[in-house]
Motif scaffolding. Structure first.
Motif, PDB file in Angstrom:
ATOM      1  N   SER A   1       0.831  -1.204   0.000  1.00  0.00           N
ATOM      2  CA  SER A   1       0.000   0.000   0.000  1.00  0.00           C
ATOM      3  C   SER A   1       0.864   1.252   0.000  1.00  0.00           C
ATOM      4  N   SER A   2       0.478   2.213  -0.822  1.00  0.00           N
ATOM      5  CA  SER A   2       1.222   3.470  -0.901  1.00  0.00           C
ATOM      6  C   SER A   2       1.015   4.328   0.348  1.00  0.00           C
ATOM      7  N   GLN A   3       0.004   3.974   1.133  1.00  0.00           N
ATOM      8  CA  GLN A   3      -0.306   4.736   2.346  1.00  0.00           C
ATOM      9  C   GLN A   3       0.561   4.326   3.530  1.00  0.00           C
ATOM     10  N   LYS A   4       1.201   3.173   3.419  1.00  0.00           N
ATOM     11  CA  LYS A   4       2.048   2.703   4.513  1.00  0.00           C
ATOM     12  C   LYS A   4       3.461   2.474   4.000  1.00  0.00           C
ATOM     13  N   VAL A   5       4.397   3.287   4.471  1.00  0.00           N
ATOM     14  CA  VAL A   5       5.784   3.206   4.026  1.00  0.00           C
ATOM     15  C   VAL A   5       6.451   1.973   4.653  1.00  0.00           C
ATOM     16  N   PHE A   6       7.200   1.247   3.825  1.00  0.00           N
ATOM     17  CA  PHE A   6       7.928   0.073   4.315  1.00  0.00           C
ATOM     18  C   PHE A   6       9.235   0.535   4.958  1.00  0.00           C
ATOM     19  N   SER A   7       9.149   0.933   6.215  1.00  0.00           N
ATOM     20  CA  SER A   7      10.314   1.384   6.971  1.00  0.00           C
ATOM     21  C   SER A   7      10.916   0.219   7.741  1.00  0.00           C
ATOM     22  N   GLY A   8      11.977   0.489   8.486  1.00  0.00           N
ATOM     23  CA  GLY A   8      12.591  -0.548   9.288  1.00  0.00           C
ATOM     24  C   GLY A   8      11.646  -1.103  10.338  1.00  0.00           C
ATOM     25  N   ILE A   9      10.897  -0.226  10.991  1.00  0.00           N
ATOM     26  CA  ILE A   9       9.942  -0.660  12.007  1.00  0.00           C
ATOM     27  C   ILE A   9       8.817  -1.474  11.386  1.00  0.00           C
ATOM     28  N   ALA A  10       8.350  -1.063  10.209  1.00  0.00           N
ATOM     29  CA  ALA A  10       7.318  -1.834   9.513  1.00  0.00           C
ATOM     30  C   ALA A  10       7.851  -3.210   9.140  1.00  0.00           C
ATOM     31  N   GLY A  11       9.102  -3.266   8.683  1.00  0.00           N
ATOM     32  CA  GLY A  11       9.720  -4.544   8.350  1.00  0.00           C
ATOM     33  C   GLY A  11       9.819  -5.457   9.548  1.00  0.00           C
ATOM     34  N   LEU A  12      10.129  -4.892  10.709  1.00  0.00           N
ATOM     35  CA  LEU A  12      10.178  -5.672  11.941  1.00  0.00           C
ATOM     36  C   LEU A  12       8.817  -6.266  12.250  1.00  0.00           C
ATOM     37  N   GLY A  13       7.779  -5.457  12.071  1.00  0.00           N
ATOM     38  CA  GLY A  13       6.426  -5.941  12.322  1.00  0.00           C
ATOM     39  C   GLY A  13       6.046  -7.106  11.422  1.00  0.00           C
ATOM     40  N   TYR A  14       6.361  -6.992  10.138  1.00  0.00           N
ATOM     41  CA  TYR A  14       6.085  -8.089   9.212  1.00  0.00           C
ATOM     42  C   TYR A  14       6.896  -9.332   9.576  1.00  0.00           C
TER      43      TYR A  14
ATOM     44  N   ASP B   1       4.814   7.809  20.972  1.00  0.00           N
ATOM     45  CA  ASP B   1       4.887   7.505  22.408  1.00  0.00           C
ATOM     46  C   ASP B   1       5.864   6.378  22.752  1.00  0.00           C
ATOM     47  N   LEU B   2       6.750   6.015  21.816  1.00  0.00           N
ATOM     48  CA  LEU B   2       7.708   4.948  22.104  1.00  0.00           C
ATOM     49  C   LEU B   2       8.925   5.109  21.209  1.00  0.00           C
ATOM     50  N   HIS B   3      10.114   5.025  21.806  1.00  0.00           N
ATOM     51  CA  HIS B   3      11.343   5.153  21.034  1.00  0.00           C
ATOM     52  C   HIS B   3      11.502   3.928  20.136  1.00  0.00           C
ATOM     53  N   ALA B   4      11.640   4.148  18.837  1.00  0.00           N
ATOM     54  CA  ALA B   4      11.678   3.055  17.868  1.00  0.00           C
ATOM     55  C   ALA B   4      12.836   2.091  18.129  1.00  0.00           C
ATOM     56  N   ALA B   5      14.004   2.619  18.449  1.00  0.00           N
ATOM     57  CA  ALA B   5      15.165   1.765  18.694  1.00  0.00           C
ATOM     58  C   ALA B   5      14.950   0.882  19.927  1.00  0.00           C
TER      59      ALA B   5
ATOM     60  N   LEU C   1       1.381 -15.735  25.076  1.00  0.00           N
ATOM     61  CA  LEU C   1       2.189 -14.527  25.260  1.00  0.00           C
ATOM     62  C   LEU C   1       3.103 -14.256  24.067  1.00  0.00           C
ATOM     63  N   PHE C   2       3.519 -15.312  23.353  1.00  0.00           N
ATOM     64  CA  PHE C   2       4.376 -15.125  22.187  1.00  0.00           C
ATOM     65  C   PHE C   2       3.696 -14.256  21.129  1.00  0.00           C
ATOM     66  N   LEU C   3       2.386 -14.344  21.050  1.00  0.00           N
ATOM     67  CA  LEU C   3       1.627 -13.568  20.072  1.00  0.00           C
ATOM     68  C   LEU C   3       1.564 -12.093  20.435  1.00  0.00           C
ATOM     69  N   GLU C   4       2.029 -11.750  21.635  1.00  0.00           N
ATOM     70  CA  GLU C   4       1.920 -10.374  22.117  1.00  0.00           C
ATOM     71  C   GLU C   4       3.268  -9.661  22.221  1.00  0.00           C
ATOM     72  N   ILE C   5       4.343 -10.303  21.789  1.00  0.00           N
ATOM     73  CA  ILE C   5       5.663  -9.681  21.959  1.00  0.00           C
ATOM     74  C   ILE C   5       5.854  -8.467  21.062  1.00  0.00           C
ATOM     75  N   GLY C   6       5.023  -8.339  20.017  1.00  0.00           N
ATOM     76  CA  GLY C   6       5.142  -7.196  19.118  1.00  0.00           C
ATOM     77  C   GLY C   6       4.283  -6.015  19.504  1.00  0.00           C
ATOM     78  N   ASN C   7       3.552  -6.120  20.619  1.00  0.00           N
ATOM     79  CA  ASN C   7       2.705  -5.005  21.061  1.00  0.00           C
ATOM     80  C   ASN C   7       3.556  -3.771  21.358  1.00  0.00           C
ATOM     81  N   PHE C   8       3.051  -2.612  20.964  1.00  0.00           N
ATOM     82  CA  PHE C   8       3.806  -1.372  21.179  1.00  0.00           C
ATOM     83  C   PHE C   8       3.778  -0.948  22.643  1.00  0.00           C
ATOM     84  N   GLN C   9       2.601  -0.899  23.227  1.00  0.00           N
ATOM     85  CA  GLN C   9       2.448  -0.438  24.598  1.00  0.00           C
ATOM     86  C   GLN C   9       2.207  -1.621  25.529  1.00  0.00           C
ATOM     87  N   LEU C  10       2.978  -1.689  26.606  1.00  0.00           N
ATOM     88  CA  LEU C  10       2.842  -2.762  27.580  1.00  0.00           C
ATOM     89  C   LEU C  10       2.768  -2.176  28.983  1.00  0.00           C
TER      90      LEU C  10
END
Length: 251
Positions: free
Chosen positions: A41-54, A135-139, A209-218
């Motif tokens: 999608s052109s609306q979502k840039v494939f950045s490093g953080i997006a790549g991590l999510g995928y 609200d969260l440092h990407a690194a 819990l493994f399914l939740e390790i990618g959550n942004f806010q904990l």
């Protein structure tokens, strides 16, 4: 003990199935990054953080395949080759042998689990920058997610190793582990809807819990569970594996 661990790590390095999986996952990560960047999608840039999510999403399947294949060929396969019998007669205790095998197996699963997220993150960063999060440092998120990936890889390895080391046929290990891992979450979700007690149990397992390790806010409570449950799982199943291996008759 150090020499024993080195020996197990060397056998892992020479294991054809492990090498095949690494090569396959590298190719998969490169193709996934290219497809998402140029056809996404052109609306979502494939950045490093997006790549991590995928990468984390793909890892749900990668984990199951890696545990089954490496467990079958690297651990169970040693019975058929006679290597397990040689190890048992080497002068090391059963505890030392099992611990070394578990450590090498866990190391292999960790490497396989890090392959796709790291490559996808690197590809996204090169193509469109590392990215940022509200609200969260990407690194910090990147390091936290990789740390959880390592921890949960070791936890799942400790579970599967109990079965794989004591099973003498590779095909049985691969089939049984895949069958259980592919359907465990689905069956557990259904059981959770029927039983509040089972729901509480399932929500406090590494499977959920493994399914939740990618959550942004904990929250502090969620973070504590994400850390303590896999550590407890490793200790419990490592102990169970050592006890089972001590009682096992090696032919």
């Amino acid at each position: 003990m150090v020499n024993l661990l080195r020996s197990e790590l060397y056998k892992l390095y020479k294991e054809p199935s492990f090498r095949m999986l690494i090569f396959t996952f590298i190719i998969l990560a490169v193709l996934l990054s290219a497809v998402i960047n140029y056809m996404g999608s052109s609306q979502k840039v494939f950045s490093g953080i997006a790549g991590l999510g995928y990468g984390i999403q793909v890892n749900v399947l990668v984990l199951k395949i890696s545990l089954a294949v490496v467990g079958g060929f690297f651990l169970s396969g040693e019975h058929g080759l006679g290597i397990m019998k040689i190890s048992a007669a080497s002068g090391y205790s059963r505890r030392q042998i099992y611990t070394a095998k578990l450590a090498a197996y866990a190391a292999g699963i960790i490497i396989l689990m890090l392959t796709i997220p790291v490559i996808c993150t690197a590809a996204g960063s090169v193509l469109n920058g590392f990215g940022s999060l509200p609200d969260l440092h990407a690194a910090l998120y990147f390091l936290r997610t990789l740390a959880f990936t390592i921890l949960y890889s070791a936890a799942f390895a400790s579970i599967v190793a109990v079965f794989a080391v004591t099973t003498t046929i590779s095909g049985v290990t691969i089939g049984a582990v895949l069958l259980v891992l592919l359907f465990f979450d689905t069956i557990s979700e259904w059981l959770s809807s029927k039983s509040a007690m089972y729901k509480t149990f399932y929500e406090h397992t590494v499977f959920k819990l493994f399914l939740e390790i990618g959550n942004f806010q904990l929250t502090a409570h969620e973070l504590a569970l994400l850390i303590l449950i896999p550590i407890a799982t490793i200790l419990l199943f490592a102990w169970a594996g050592i006890m089972s291996f001590r009682k096992m008759e090696i032919k």
